[in-house]
Design a protein around this motif. Sequence first.
Motif, short mmCIF file in Angstrom:
data_model
loop_
_atom_site.label_atom_id
_atom_site.label_comp_id
_atom_site.label_asym_id
_atom_site.label_seq_id
_atom_site.Cartn_x
_atom_site.Cartn_y
_atom_site.Cartn_z
N THR B 199 0.79 -1.23 0.00
CA THR B 199 0.00 0.00 0.00
C THR B 199 0.82 1.28 0.00
N GLY B 200 1.99 1.28 0.59
CA GLY B 200 2.76 2.52 0.63
C GLY B 200 3.85 2.41 1.65
N ILE B 201 4.63 3.49 1.79
CA ILE B 201 5.82 3.42 2.62
C ILE B 201 5.51 3.38 4.11
N GLU B 202 4.38 3.99 4.48
CA GLU B 202 4.01 4.02 5.90
C GLU B 202 3.89 2.59 6.45
N GLU B 203 3.10 1.76 5.70
CA GLU B 203 2.91 0.39 6.12
C GLU B 203 4.21 -0.41 5.97
N MET B 204 4.99 -0.06 4.95
CA MET B 204 6.22 -0.79 4.69
C MET B 204 7.21 -0.65 5.84
N PRO B 217 20.62 -8.27 8.29
CA PRO B 217 20.74 -7.57 7.02
C PRO B 217 21.51 -8.46 6.03
N PRO B 218 21.55 -8.18 4.76
CA PRO B 218 20.89 -7.02 4.14
C PRO B 218 19.38 -7.22 3.89
N MET B 219 18.67 -6.10 4.04
CA MET B 219 17.23 -6.12 3.76
C MET B 219 16.95 -5.21 2.57
N ILE B 220 15.95 -5.59 1.79
CA ILE B 220 15.56 -4.79 0.61
C ILE B 220 14.08 -4.40 0.74
N ILE B 221 13.79 -3.11 0.53
CA ILE B 221 12.41 -2.62 0.64
C ILE B 221 12.10 -1.73 -0.57
N GLN B 222 10.98 -2.05 -1.25
CA GLN B 222 10.55 -1.26 -2.41
C GLN B 222 9.05 -0.97 -2.31
N PRO B 223 8.68 0.15 -1.68
CA PRO B 223 7.26 0.44 -1.49
C PRO B 223 6.62 1.06 -2.74
N ASN B 224 5.29 0.97 -2.81
CA ASN B 224 4.53 1.73 -3.80
C ASN B 224 4.50 3.19 -3.36
N ALA B 225 4.14 4.06 -4.29
CA ALA B 225 3.96 5.47 -3.94
C ALA B 225 2.54 5.67 -3.42
N GLY B 226 2.19 4.95 -2.38
CA GLY B 226 0.84 5.07 -1.81
C GLY B 226 -0.19 4.30 -2.61
N LEU B 227 -1.44 4.70 -2.44
CA LEU B 227 -2.54 4.01 -3.13
C LEU B 227 -2.92 4.72 -4.42
N PRO B 228 -3.28 3.94 -5.45
CA PRO B 228 -3.62 4.55 -6.72
C PRO B 228 -4.98 5.24 -6.73
N GLN B 229 -5.08 6.32 -7.47
CA GLN B 229 -6.35 7.01 -7.68
C GLN B 229 -6.51 7.26 -9.17
N ALA B 230 -7.77 7.32 -9.61
CA ALA B 230 -8.02 7.61 -11.02
C ALA B 230 -8.08 9.11 -11.21
N GLU B 231 -7.43 9.57 -12.27
CA GLU B 231 -7.47 11.00 -12.57
C GLU B 231 -7.52 11.15 -14.07
N ALA B 232 -8.65 11.61 -14.56
CA ALA B 232 -8.83 11.80 -16.00
C ALA B 232 -8.36 10.58 -16.80
N GLY B 233 -8.86 9.41 -16.42
CA GLY B 233 -8.56 8.20 -17.18
C GLY B 233 -7.18 7.62 -16.94
N ARG B 234 -6.39 8.26 -16.07
CA ARG B 234 -5.09 7.67 -15.76
C ARG B 234 -5.05 7.32 -14.28
N VAL B 235 -4.08 6.48 -13.93
CA VAL B 235 -3.94 6.13 -12.53
C VAL B 235 -2.79 6.95 -11.95
N VAL B 236 -3.05 7.63 -10.85
CA VAL B 236 -1.98 8.37 -10.19
C VAL B 236 -1.85 7.89 -8.74
N TYR B 237 -0.66 8.04 -8.21
CA TYR B 237 -0.39 7.57 -6.85
C TYR B 237 -0.16 8.74 -5.92
N GLY B 238 -0.62 8.58 -4.67
CA GLY B 238 -0.69 9.70 -3.75
C GLY B 238 0.61 10.17 -3.11
N ASP B 239 1.56 9.26 -2.84
CA ASP B 239 2.72 9.67 -2.05
C ASP B 239 3.71 10.48 -2.90
N THR B 240 4.03 11.68 -2.44
CA THR B 240 4.94 12.54 -3.19
C THR B 240 6.39 12.09 -2.98
#
Lengths: 212, 280
Positions: B199-204, B217-240
């Motif tokens: 879902t995003g870095i907070e939960e990660m 270690p070593p540990m590897i972490i690759q979070p999403n940029a938050g949750l996706p939202q629809a915007e004018a037919g495209r998907v955008v993610y919330g975390d800046t």
Amino acid sequence: MELLEQTASAVISGDDKRVAELTGQLIEQRVPAKTILDDGLIAGMDVVGRRFKAHEIFLPDVLLAAKAMYAGMELLKPLFIEEGVPSQGRVVIGTIRGDLHDIGKNLVGIMLKGAGYDVIDLGKDVPPEDLVRAATEHEASIIGMSALLTTTMPAMQEVVELLDKEGLSGRINTIVGGAPVTKEFARDIGATAYGYDAANAVERVKQLIPEV
Amino acid sequence: MVDGAMGTLLLERGLGPGEPPESITLSRPEVLEEVARLYVDAGADIVETNTFGASPLRLAHAGLDDRIEQLNREAVRAARSAAGDRAYVAASVGPSGALLQPMGDATPEQLYDGFRRQLEYLIGAGVDCVIVETMIDLTEAQLAVRAAKEMSPGTPVMATMTFDATPRGFYTIMGVSVEAAAAGLREAGADAVGSNCGTGIEEMIGVAKEFGRCTDPPMIIQPNAGLPQAEAGRVVYGDTPHYMAEKAGELLAMGVSVIGGCCGTTPEHIAAIRAMVDSR
């Protein structure tokens, strides 16, 4: 009735052979198919659904329980036709074009069947036009679709637009879901409803289809 | 630093909704070079190949299975040509899309052979390391890690799984706990373990804490940029980028040594995290 309870617990533990055996015994005793379905198979699946929702069990348990439920349903099918058990309604489901993630969609299918709906499952990677065509052909009142990828989510909007274009929006409702899909996303693309998990999707379908 | 999302950038460059990202490798490999270059310029030390779904079972579904060798080799070539000597190239290996018996139809041998085939091309084309990612089933993840390690024991393998937050802690949808994942992936031979997507870095941060408790270690972490939202037919993610970079500091403090981004992250996100890493 003890045999029905045993059937439910065999569904819960995912024992397909035992479910088939017990369902066979119930049929021999001339228990109505609808009773076997409701108080045996669906009763067991209900418990599984609740436990999954509460994160007490995980997907493998649900899939095994579903297999067990189907083992019983197969035996009941001919009786349903004979006894004329009414369906609660018809739903077309599928994972949207480009997306191969069908775990959640399958779960919704299982739970909808468990709740007495006719489910036409088009599988994964389903083009928007196929969903609309199947819903028209089978006279389904709902299209349920899911996506798990950023790259596939937008394709769900095409289904909504197609229904609009063909003047079917009033007759055929849409419900969307999938891990990254949110209520806001569903609203933005114009879907009728959003299910945040499989159990919730069934609740939303129940709200959209008036009870038989 | 690993790079950010591939699919998100391919969509911006004309990948149609629902088209397999691998199709770009055949039709417009120059786009893969461009994406990799953007990430290297943004400060990624490792760029991933566009081969997440380039395993036999998944390609068969897209009708691309006869192109498996070309898809994997060409994706490595594109990433390498952009990376030059500025970054390493990591082979991306995603789930097969099939479920193992008894839940599904697949046998362990089938999945192992599939990973092995894909990895033969990837390792043969000269990747520097392998990232087995977005796994939900531990057995499948182990099969992929083993396939890589048995083929090329010297190639570092990182392995990540995708977890959901439940009231009882973090589990994959198949019921794998962080503890089981850490132990199982290490046992299979993974050199670095961790998590991606979700879902995003907070939960990660919660997931990473749990990994920190269960494994070295070593540990590897690759979070999403938050949750996706629809915007004018495209998907955008919330975390800046700014927000992710700020939070990524907490991951570093926990001993996470490999950080990157999954869905929705862009070169801007990677650049912001890079700047934060360098400032420490």
